[in-house]
Design a protein around this motif. Sequence first.
Motif, mmCIF file in Angstrom:
data_model
loop_
_atom_site.group_PDB
_atom_site.id
_atom_site.type_symbol
_atom_site.label_atom_id
_atom_site.label_comp_id
_atom_site.label_asym_id
_atom_site.label_seq_id
_atom_site.Cartn_x
_atom_site.Cartn_y
_atom_site.Cartn_z
ATOM 1 N N PRO A 72 2.222 -3.839 12.969
ATOM 2 C CA PRO A 72 2.654 -2.970 11.869
ATOM 3 C C PRO A 72 1.933 -1.623 11.941
ATOM 4 O O PRO A 72 0.901 -1.489 12.591
ATOM 5 N N ASP A 73 2.485 -0.650 11.268
ATOM 6 C CA ASP A 73 1.925 0.692 11.223
ATOM 7 C C ASP A 73 1.101 0.856 9.952
ATOM 8 O O ASP A 73 1.616 0.674 8.846
ATOM 9 N N TRP A 74 -0.185 1.194 10.105
ATOM 10 C CA TRP A 74 -1.087 1.320 8.969
ATOM 11 C C TRP A 74 -0.546 2.268 7.908
ATOM 12 O O TRP A 74 -0.748 2.070 6.712
ATOM 13 N N SER A 75 0.160 3.301 8.300
ATOM 14 C CA SER A 75 0.616 4.301 7.329
ATOM 15 C C SER A 75 1.564 3.713 6.286
ATOM 16 O O SER A 75 1.746 4.295 5.223
ATOM 17 N N SER A 76 2.117 2.542 6.550
ATOM 18 C CA SER A 76 2.977 1.868 5.569
ATOM 19 C C SER A 76 2.185 1.072 4.543
ATOM 20 O O SER A 76 2.757 0.528 3.604
ATOM 21 N N TYR A 77 0.882 0.984 4.714
ATOM 22 C CA TYR A 77 0.050 0.128 3.863
ATOM 23 C C TYR A 77 -0.826 0.922 2.908
ATOM 24 O O TYR A 77 -0.695 0.808 1.701
ATOM 25 N N GLY A 78 -1.765 1.677 3.447
ATOM 26 C CA GLY A 78 -2.765 2.351 2.624
ATOM 27 C C GLY A 78 -2.186 3.114 1.457
ATOM 28 O O GLY A 78 -2.363 2.729 0.301
ATOM 29 N N PRO A 79 -1.462 4.180 1.721
ATOM 30 C CA PRO A 79 -0.948 4.987 0.607
ATOM 31 C C PRO A 79 0.055 4.227 -0.263
ATOM 32 O O PRO A 79 0.030 4.340 -1.484
ATOM 33 N N ALA A 80 0.907 3.439 0.357
ATOM 34 C CA ALA A 80 1.975 2.771 -0.395
ATOM 35 C C ALA A 80 1.463 1.667 -1.309
ATOM 36 O O ALA A 80 2.053 1.396 -2.358
ATOM 37 N N MET A 81 0.380 1.013 -0.938
ATOM 38 C CA MET A 81 -0.115 -0.136 -1.701
ATOM 39 C C MET A 81 -1.323 0.177 -2.582
ATOM 40 O O MET A 81 -1.696 -0.621 -3.426
ATOM 41 N N ARG A 82 -1.938 1.302 -2.351
ATOM 42 C CA ARG A 82 -3.201 1.618 -3.025
ATOM 43 C C ARG A 82 -3.094 1.510 -4.548
ATOM 44 O O ARG A 82 -3.929 0.891 -5.192
ATOM 45 N N MET A 110 11.982 -1.688 6.506
ATOM 46 C CA MET A 110 11.559 -2.150 5.202
ATOM 47 C C MET A 110 10.044 -2.014 5.084
ATOM 48 O O MET A 110 9.304 -2.390 5.976
ATOM 49 N N MET A 111 9.625 -1.476 3.971
ATOM 50 C CA MET A 111 8.193 -1.289 3.722
ATOM 51 C C MET A 111 7.546 -2.622 3.367
ATOM 52 O O MET A 111 8.126 -3.413 2.617
ATOM 53 N N PRO A 112 6.336 -2.873 3.877
ATOM 54 C CA PRO A 112 5.637 -4.094 3.480
ATOM 55 C C PRO A 112 5.272 -4.031 2.000
ATOM 56 O O PRO A 112 5.081 -2.959 1.442
ATOM 57 N N GLN A 113 5.198 -5.190 1.400
ATOM 58 C CA GLN A 113 4.861 -5.298 -0.019
ATOM 59 C C GLN A 113 3.454 -5.880 -0.167
ATOM 60 O O GLN A 113 3.042 -6.725 0.625
ATOM 61 N N PRO A 114 2.713 -5.461 -1.184
ATOM 62 C CA PRO A 114 1.382 -6.039 -1.407
ATOM 63 C C PRO A 114 1.504 -7.514 -1.776
ATOM 64 O O PRO A 114 2.388 -7.895 -2.540
ATOM 65 N N THR A 115 0.639 -8.339 -1.201
ATOM 66 C CA THR A 115 0.716 -9.780 -1.432
ATOM 67 C C THR A 115 -0.560 -10.355 -2.031
ATOM 68 O O THR A 115 -0.597 -11.534 -2.372
ATOM 69 N N GLY A 116 -1.603 -9.555 -2.144
ATOM 70 C CA GLY A 116 -2.879 -10.071 -2.612
ATOM 71 C C GLY A 116 -2.910 -10.287 -4.111
ATOM 72 O O GLY A 116 -2.137 -9.711 -4.873
ATOM 73 N N ARG A 117 -3.820 -11.153 -4.495
ATOM 74 C CA ARG A 117 -4.068 -11.421 -5.915
ATOM 75 C C ARG A 117 -5.576 -11.484 -6.102
ATOM 76 O O ARG A 117 -6.322 -11.678 -5.146
ATOM 77 N N LEU A 118 -6.007 -11.292 -7.327
ATOM 78 C CA LEU A 118 -7.428 -11.385 -7.643
ATOM 79 C C LEU A 118 -7.701 -12.737 -8.273
ATOM 80 O O LEU A 118 -6.962 -13.170 -9.159
ATOM 81 N N VAL A 119 -8.742 -13.393 -7.812
ATOM 82 C CA VAL A 119 -9.099 -14.731 -8.287
ATOM 83 C C VAL A 119 -10.556 -14.715 -8.720
ATOM 84 O O VAL A 119 -11.431 -14.319 -7.952
ATOM 85 N N ARG A 120 -10.792 -15.139 -9.955
ATOM 86 C CA ARG A 120 -12.166 -15.268 -10.466
ATOM 87 C C ARG A 120 -12.731 -16.607 -10.034
ATOM 88 O O ARG A 120 -12.127 -17.645 -10.257
ATOM 89 N N LYS A 121 -13.896 -16.559 -9.405
ATOM 90 C CA LYS A 121 -14.609 -17.765 -9.001
ATOM 91 C C LYS A 121 -16.009 -17.689 -9.600
ATOM 92 O O LYS A 121 -16.409 -16.657 -10.139
ATOM 93 N N ASP A 122 -16.759 -18.774 -9.484
ATOM 94 C CA ASP A 122 -18.112 -18.808 -10.048
ATOM 95 C C ASP A 122 -19.009 -17.706 -9.494
ATOM 96 O O ASP A 122 -19.886 -17.211 -10.191
ATOM 97 N N ASP A 123 -18.796 -17.322 -8.226
ATOM 98 C CA ASP A 123 -19.678 -16.324 -7.613
ATOM 99 C C ASP A 123 -19.063 -14.926 -7.550
ATOM 100 O O ASP A 123 -19.569 -14.045 -6.870
ATOM 101 N N GLY A 124 -17.970 -14.689 -8.274
ATOM 102 C CA GLY A 124 -17.409 -13.340 -8.318
ATOM 103 C C GLY A 124 -15.898 -13.324 -8.269
ATOM 104 O O GLY A 124 -15.237 -14.355 -8.395
ATOM 105 N N VAL A 125 -15.368 -12.138 -8.048
ATOM 106 C CA VAL A 125 -13.922 -11.930 -7.972
ATOM 107 C C VAL A 125 -13.550 -11.771 -6.499
ATOM 108 O O VAL A 125 -14.187 -11.006 -5.763
#
Length: 183
Positions: A146-156, A1-16
Motif C-alpha cells: 500500500p501507499d503510505w500517502s493514503s493512510y497518514g493524512p486520510a486517517m489522522r 479505493m482508500m483504506p479505512q481506519p480499523t483500529g479501536r482503543l481498548v482500556r486495560k489494567d496497564d493503560g490504553v
Amino acid sequence: MMPQPTGRLVRKDDGVYLVLDRMFKAPIEQVWTYFSRSPRLAEWLGEYTGSGTTGAVKLRLTADGTEGEWEDVTVLECAAPHRLHADVRESGQSHRMFAHLTEATGLTTVTVGRRLRSLVEEADAGPRWDYYLDRLVAAHDHKPEPDWSSYGPAMRDHYRDLCRELDRVLRSDAAAARSGAAG
C-alpha cells in the motif's frame, strides 16, 4: 479505493491500547512466521537480530522506506504460534506491544495492540499501524504494498477524534472518582 481506519482503543489494567485486527486464509503457523522470522518480518515491518528465546532482540523499522535506528526489544512472552508480548524502546521511551493469533475454520486472525503513552500525543500511531498491517496482508497475499500517502493524512482525524473522546471520558471518570472520594 482508500483504506479505512480499523483500529479501536481498548482500556486495560496497564493503560490504553490501540488494537487492530487482520484475517488471513492461512494456517496459524504460516502467519506466525511473519512475526517470528526476520526475513518475513522485513517484508512488512522491519528486521530484527537476536533471539526471542533469550528475551533480547533489536528491531529496525524499514516499512517507511528508510532504515530506522535499531531499537531494543524485550520479549516478555512468546507462546508460538499464538502470543507475542514485548516492550519496544525507542528514543529513550518504551511502549508495550502484543500480537495474538487465533485460528478457526481455516482462517487466522491477527490482533495487534500497542499501548499508548499519551492519548493526545500518540493518536498518529493509528494510521501507522493500519498501514503496517495492510503491508502484512500485502506481503502474505503477494500483492503490491500500500501507499503510505493514503493512510497518514486520510486517517489522522479519525484516530485523533477517538483519542480525544476517550481522553474526555478518562478525565471525567477521574474527576468523578475524586469528588466521590472527597464526599
